[in-house]
Design a protein around this motif. Structure first.
Motif, short mmCIF file in Angstrom:
data_model
loop_
_atom_site.label_atom_id
_atom_site.label_comp_id
_atom_site.label_asym_id
_atom_site.label_seq_id
_atom_site.Cartn_x
_atom_site.Cartn_y
_atom_site.Cartn_z
N SER A 17 0.82 -1.21 0.00
CA SER A 17 0.00 0.00 0.00
C SER A 17 0.86 1.27 0.00
CB SER A 17 -0.95 0.00 1.19
OG SER A 17 -0.24 0.10 2.40
N ALA A 18 2.05 1.23 0.57
CA ALA A 18 2.91 2.41 0.62
C ALA A 18 3.38 2.84 -0.78
CB ALA A 18 4.09 2.17 1.54
N ILE A 24 0.47 7.70 -6.22
CA ILE A 24 -0.58 8.71 -6.28
C ILE A 24 0.00 10.08 -5.94
CG2 ILE A 24 -2.73 9.49 -5.19
CD1 ILE A 24 -3.40 6.45 -4.86
N GLU A 25 0.84 10.12 -4.91
CA GLU A 25 1.48 11.38 -4.53
C GLU A 25 2.35 11.92 -5.66
OE1 GLU A 25 4.64 13.08 -1.21
OE2 GLU A 25 4.09 10.97 -1.18
N ALA A 51 9.69 4.22 -2.22
CA ALA A 51 8.95 3.12 -2.85
C ALA A 51 9.84 1.88 -3.00
CB ALA A 51 8.42 3.56 -4.22
N ALA A 52 11.09 2.09 -3.36
CA ALA A 52 12.01 0.95 -3.49
C ALA A 52 12.25 0.29 -2.14
CB ALA A 52 13.33 1.40 -4.12
N MET A 55 9.27 -1.83 -1.47
CA MET A 55 9.30 -3.05 -2.29
C MET A 55 10.30 -4.06 -1.73
SD MET A 55 6.88 -2.66 -4.32
CE MET A 55 7.11 -4.11 -5.32
N ALA A 56 11.41 -3.56 -1.17
CA ALA A 56 12.37 -4.46 -0.51
C ALA A 56 11.71 -5.11 0.71
CB ALA A 56 13.63 -3.70 -0.10
N LEU A 57 10.94 -4.32 1.46
CA LEU A 57 10.21 -4.87 2.59
C LEU A 57 9.19 -5.91 2.14
CD1 LEU A 57 9.42 -4.86 5.61
CD2 LEU A 57 7.88 -2.96 5.08
#
Length: 90
Positions: A17-18, A24-25, A51-52, A55-57
């Motif tokens: 979701s992040a 969107i931001e 964001a990266a 995605m790693a998380l």
């Protein structure tokens, strides 16, 4: 209630979701900051770095490969370094 959040975290839905919120931001920033390209570039690089990291998380939470997680982390570091370079040049 905590069981719901535990389930969302374990499935990676929270981590996913992040980057969605960041996308969107970024779209809103593209519209609002068209006349200030240096600020826009810095903010977009900052968003890309975040964001990266998310995605790693997500990769870690969903038992993805270590190589893929390292690639996401490297992309985050690259975006972060570019952001700092742009900010320090100003």
């Amino acid at each position: 209630m905590s069981a719901i959040f535990d389930s969302l975290a374990a499935s990676g839905a929270l981590a996913l979701s992040a980057p969605t919120a960041l996308a969107i931001e970024a779209a809103v920033l593209l519209v609002l900051l068209r006349s200030r390209p240096s600020l826009l570039t810095s903010l977009l690089l900052n968003a890309a770095s975040g964001a990266a990291l998310m995605m790693a998380l997500l990769t870690a939470l969903t038992a993805g490969s270590a190589i893929l997680m390292a690639l996401w982390l490297a992309m985050s570091l690259t975006a972060h370094c570019l952001d700092l370079w742009i900010r320090l040049r100003q």
